[in-house]
Scaffold this active site. Structure first.
Site, short mmCIF file in Angstrom:
data_model
loop_
_atom_site.label_atom_id
_atom_site.label_comp_id
_atom_site.label_asym_id
_atom_site.label_seq_id
_atom_site.Cartn_x
_atom_site.Cartn_y
_atom_site.Cartn_z
NE ARG A 107 -2.51 0.17 3.67
CZ ARG A 107 -3.27 0.65 4.63
NH1 ARG A 107 -4.57 0.80 4.44
NH2 ARG A 107 -2.77 0.98 5.79
CB THR A 111 -2.41 7.15 -2.72
OG1 THR A 111 -1.72 5.90 -2.91
CG2 THR A 111 -1.58 8.28 -3.32
CG ASP A 203 2.81 -2.77 9.31
OD1 ASP A 203 2.80 -1.83 8.51
OD2 ASP A 203 3.06 -3.96 8.98
CG ASP A 206 6.42 -3.16 10.23
OD1 ASP A 206 7.08 -3.60 9.27
OD2 ASP A 206 6.06 -1.98 10.33
C1 PRP Z 1 -1.06 -4.42 4.66
C2 PRP Z 1 -1.90 -5.67 4.85
C3 PRP Z 1 -2.74 -5.69 3.61
C4 PRP Z 1 -2.98 -4.24 3.34
C5 PRP Z 1 -4.35 -3.91 3.81
O1 PRP Z 1 -0.03 -4.67 3.83
O2 PRP Z 1 -1.15 -6.83 5.04
O3 PRP Z 1 -2.10 -6.30 2.50
O4 PRP Z 1 -2.00 -3.50 4.11
O5 PRP Z 1 -4.69 -2.64 3.46
P1 PRP Z 1 -5.82 -2.26 2.42
O6 PRP Z 1 -7.01 -3.11 2.75
O7 PRP Z 1 -6.05 -0.80 2.70
O8 PRP Z 1 -5.30 -2.50 1.04
P2 PRP Z 1 1.11 -3.58 3.46
O9 PRP Z 1 0.72 -2.86 2.22
O10 PRP Z 1 1.41 -2.76 4.66
O11 PRP Z 1 2.33 -4.48 3.05
P3 PRP Z 1 3.18 -5.54 3.90
O12 PRP Z 1 2.30 -6.76 4.09
O13 PRP Z 1 4.33 -5.80 3.01
O14 PRP Z 1 3.56 -4.91 5.21
N1 URA Z 2 -2.23 -3.01 7.34
C1 URA Z 2 -1.82 -3.35 8.58
O1 URA Z 2 -0.86 -4.12 8.73
N2 URA Z 2 -2.44 -2.83 9.63
C2 URA Z 2 -3.49 -1.99 9.51
O2 URA Z 2 -4.04 -1.56 10.53
C3 URA Z 2 -3.92 -1.63 8.21
C4 URA Z 2 -3.26 -2.17 7.14
#
Ligand code: PRP
Ligand code: URA
Length: 212
Positions: A107, A111, A203, A206
């Site tokens: 994400r 945005t 997160d 993380d």
């Molecule tokens: C997080 C999560 C989802 C997304 C959810 O991933 O694991 O994939 O955000 O958000 P959305 O419903 O608004 O699209 P992130 O993009 O942070 O990537 P990561 O898993 O690599 O940390």
């Molecule tokens: N992705 C995450 O990991 N946590 C949130 O709260 C939203 C998106």
């Protein structure tokens, strides 16, 4: 929240117990990873009561009998990278031979739009049920984009599994893809002004991988 026919929210006490520990900021990375796997197994157990089966003959020490078994390649596991990776072992506990495809999305922090960086899906995925995994359903943008990919690859049956969701994300997926069954362990209140789920768990990527 509006009710959607294909959206199931598990309010099971044994899952909620584990979600409470998962949310806690004191929970270690190891515990977090184990809990994500355990919650996923419980959700899949419930969501796949209708998995396709075949009848086989089995010879016990006493006599021959008929028994059902899950058909080969009934499901394909598709984690959304990164955080969805944390759920894969939880599905493999119940479907040990399931193949795994990967969809890489992140994400944009400003945005909140999803960006694709990787997609590799096993041949024949279109003949199985795709189990799409992501612990967090926030705006729903990542899930909608991942489902778009799977449908372009010919997947006819897709089930999305999320540990925590919010009404915004549920609405986005249910309205873009009303045919997809969505299973969420816990529905949270809302998104905050930077797109994080509240109360949430922070997160997920993380906390699973120790990157912060
Ligand atoms: C997080 C999560 C989802 C997304 C959810 O991933 O694991 O994939 O955000 O958000 P959305 O419903 O608004 O699209 P992130 O993009 O942070 O990537 P990561 O898993 O690599 O940390
Ligand atoms: N992705 C995450 O990991 N946590 C949130 O709260 C939203 C998106």
């Amino acid at each position: 929240m509006k009710q959607y026919e294909n959206v199931t929210i598990f309010n099971h006490p044994l899952i909620q117990h584990k979600v409470a520990i998962l949310r806690d900021e004191r929970t270690t990375m190891k515990e977090f990873r184990e809990l994500v796997e355990e919650i996923t197994t419980l959700m899949v157990f419930e969501a796949f009561k209708d998995v396709p089966t075949k009848t086989v003959k089995v010879k016990t020490p006493l006599e021959e009998t008929e028994q059902t078994m899950v058909v080969d390649n009934a499901v394909t596991i598709v984690p959304i990278l990164r955080a969805g990776m944390g759920m894969v072992n939880g599905v493999h506990t119940l479907f040990p031979t399931a193949r795994v495809g990967h969809i890489g999305l992140y994400r944009d922090e400003e945005t909140l739009e999803p960006h694709e960086y990787y997609c590799k899906l096993p041949d024949g995925i279109e003949n199985s049920i795709a189990i799409l995994l992501d612990p967090m359903l926030a705006t729903g943008g990542s899930a909608v984009a991942a489902i778009d990919f799977l449908k372009k690859r010919g997947c006819k049956e897709i089930r999305l599994m999320n540990i925590i969701g919010v009404p915004e994300g549920v609405k986005a997926v249910a309205e873009a893809h009303p045919d997809v069954k969505v299973y969420i362990s816990t529905l949270d209140r809302a998104l905050n002004n930077v797109g994080y789920i509240v109360p949430g768990l922070g997160d997920a990527g993380d906390r699973l991988f120790g990157t912060k």
